[in-house]
Every structure is written in C-alpha cells, then in structure tokens.
Design a protein around this motif. Structure first.
Motif, short mmCIF file in Angstrom:
data_model
loop_
_atom_site.label_atom_id
_atom_site.label_comp_id
_atom_site.label_asym_id
_atom_site.label_seq_id
_atom_site.Cartn_x
_atom_site.Cartn_y
_atom_site.Cartn_z
N GLU A 48 0.70 -1.15 0.06
CA GLU A 48 0.01 0.07 0.06
C GLU A 48 0.98 1.27 0.01
O GLU A 48 0.51 2.11 -0.71
N ARG A 49 1.95 1.14 0.74
CA ARG A 49 2.72 2.46 0.98
C ARG A 49 3.38 2.68 -0.45
O ARG A 49 3.38 3.77 -1.08
N MET A 50 4.08 1.68 -1.14
CA MET A 50 4.50 1.97 -2.50
C MET A 50 3.64 2.33 -3.65
O MET A 50 3.80 3.02 -4.33
N ALA A 51 2.37 1.60 -3.52
CA ALA A 51 1.37 2.08 -4.40
C ALA A 51 1.10 3.57 -4.32
O ALA A 51 0.87 4.34 -5.30
N ALA A 52 0.88 3.99 -3.14
CA ALA A 52 0.56 5.47 -2.78
C ALA A 52 1.79 6.26 -3.28
O ALA A 52 1.46 7.43 -3.69
N LEU A 53 3.04 6.05 -2.91
CA LEU A 53 4.17 6.66 -3.54
C LEU A 53 4.10 6.82 -4.86
O LEU A 53 4.34 7.89 -5.51
N VAL A 54 3.91 5.89 -5.81
CA VAL A 54 3.93 5.72 -7.05
C VAL A 54 2.74 6.45 -7.66
O VAL A 54 3.05 7.35 -8.59
N LEU A 85 10.48 6.26 -12.88
CA LEU A 85 9.49 5.63 -13.24
C LEU A 85 8.56 6.63 -13.91
O LEU A 85 7.97 6.14 -15.06
N VAL A 86 8.21 7.69 -13.57
CA VAL A 86 7.54 8.66 -14.40
C VAL A 86 8.10 8.83 -15.79
O VAL A 86 7.09 8.86 -16.57
N ALA A 87 9.37 8.88 -16.02
CA ALA A 87 9.65 8.89 -17.25
C ALA A 87 9.56 7.83 -18.16
O ALA A 87 9.29 7.83 -19.37
N ARG A 88 9.87 6.89 -17.63
CA ARG A 88 9.44 5.60 -18.37
C ARG A 88 8.01 5.07 -18.70
O ARG A 88 7.64 4.86 -19.63
N VAL A 89 7.30 5.63 -17.72
CA VAL A 89 5.73 5.35 -18.10
C VAL A 89 5.39 6.39 -19.04
O VAL A 89 4.24 6.02 -20.02
#
Length: 228
Positions: A11-17, A109-113
């Motif tokens: 959940e914490r990782m999902a929230a950060l992403v 991550l944002v750049a790759r998405v």
C-alpha cells in the motif's frame, strides 16, 4: 486516456507511485492482486500498465503472459526487486516492454511510464525496432539489414531504452539506471564509455542511425544527417 493501471500490493509503495504519477498529470487505478487486476483489465483498456512481480496470488509476470496470449498488447513496465539480467530477459520474453528494478527513483518511473504511453500498442515488440535497427534481447544482438553485432549486458539495456524511445530524447540518469540499476555505483564516465562503444558498433553494422547528444537534455537515436 491519461490513466494507467498499477498492480502493486504494498500500500505504501502504491501510494508513492500514484502520487508521483499524479504530480506528472497521470492518474492511476490501483489493483492489489492479479485476480483484481484481471477483472479491471477486462473492462478498461489502459494506455500503459505498471506491474509488480511479487503479489499475494502469484507472479505479476503471469498476468502479462495471459494478456499477450489474448493479443492484448498494452505497454507494460515491470517493477521488481529482481535485477539480474536473466530476470530482465524472462520479463521481456513474457511480453513486458520495460523493466525497472527496486529501489528506483520516482522521476525515473514517471519518465518510463510517459515513454510507454507515447507509443501505440501495435508498435510494441519483443524485438524492438526503430529505423533500420532492431534489437534481439534474447541473443543480446543489435541488427541492421544483414549485419549484426553482439552487445554487453549494459549495452543491451541502453539500446533497448533508446530504440523503444523511437527517436525521443532519453535523459542521462534514465540511461544509467537502465544499464546498471539504481543501487549500483556508477563511475562518472561509465555512460560515456558505453555510448562510445555503441557508436562504434552502430558504424560497424552500417546503421543509418547514430546516438546523438541532445545538449543539456540527454541522448536520442537520430539519422546521421538529422542528428543534433
């Protein structure tokens, strides 16, 4: 559609992403299991998927395999703590389009998405191609016409990122992360040395493309007469 699917049970990782993507103008639908994501993906065609491998009901890679078997070619970025080369190759063979080992920077991550969202699904390929250049990730080779040349693991990752960018500029930090991972220490000139070798190899197989330095921005594959 500016909304992607995120398959992440932490959940914490999902929230950060989700927060990082939202700051970049990309909304997320979060799924915490393969079964939950399967239902969602049957109803919505997303422009991109971000999938964790270690999930409560299995390996996220199995979801990608099922999607590809059904000829659903939505671009997919795999998130995983597994960063060995054979794990990356297995992900590509299963149908993933990009592979980001943990820990990673949210900027990366944002750049790759964003890069995945720019590409139409029909352009996805297990052997990505741009111009006269094709990359075989299984054999670790770069191919132009009848000529081919082998690539080191780091060179392979660099060329996969550059070819998939299809002429768009890739930042230096993104290339370093692709080749050596976020956690690996990289000498200041490691990328320059690797790009120098790749430029020589591109010339060795008579490709019309070259790796151009977009000053202050990054690097991109350009035709010889169109390079900056």
């Amino acid at each position: 559609m500016n909304r992607i699917a995120l398959l992440e049970d932490h959940e914490r990782m999902a929230a950060l992403v989700s927060r990082a993507l939202a700051a970049a103008g990309i909304e997320t639908d979060v799924y915490h299991s393969i079964s939950q994501a399967t239902v969602g993906l049957e109803q919505i065609r997303y422009p991109a998927l971000v999938v964790d491998r270690n999930l409560p009901d299995g390996d996220g890679l199995e979801l990608v395999r099922k999607l590809r078997a059904r000829r659903i070619d939505t671009p997919c970025l795999m998130l995983t703590a597994r960063d060995a080369l054979h794990d990356r190759i297995s992900g590509l063979e299963a149908g993933a389009d990009d592979y980001l080992p943990k820990p990673f920077s949210m900027e990366e991550l944002v750049a790759r998405v964003r890069a995945l969202m720019r590409r139409a699904p029909q352009q996805q390929s297990l052997a990505p191609q741009h111009g006269d250049l094709r990359i075989d990730p299984v054999e670790g080779r770069m191919i132009s016409g009848a000529e081919s040349i082998s690539l080191s693991p780091a060179e392979l990752q660099l060329m996969l990122v550059l070819v998939r960018a299809a002429g768009a500029t890739v930042r230096r930090t993104a290339l370093e992360a692709a080749a050596w991972g976020i956690a690996e220490p990289v000498t200041p000139n490691a990328l320059d040395v690797a790009l120098h070798r790749l430029r020589r190899k591109l010339g060795g197989i008579d490709s019309r493309l070259q790796i151009a330095n977009q000053r202050g921005l990054g690097y991109a594959l350009k035709e010889h007469d169109a390079a900056a």
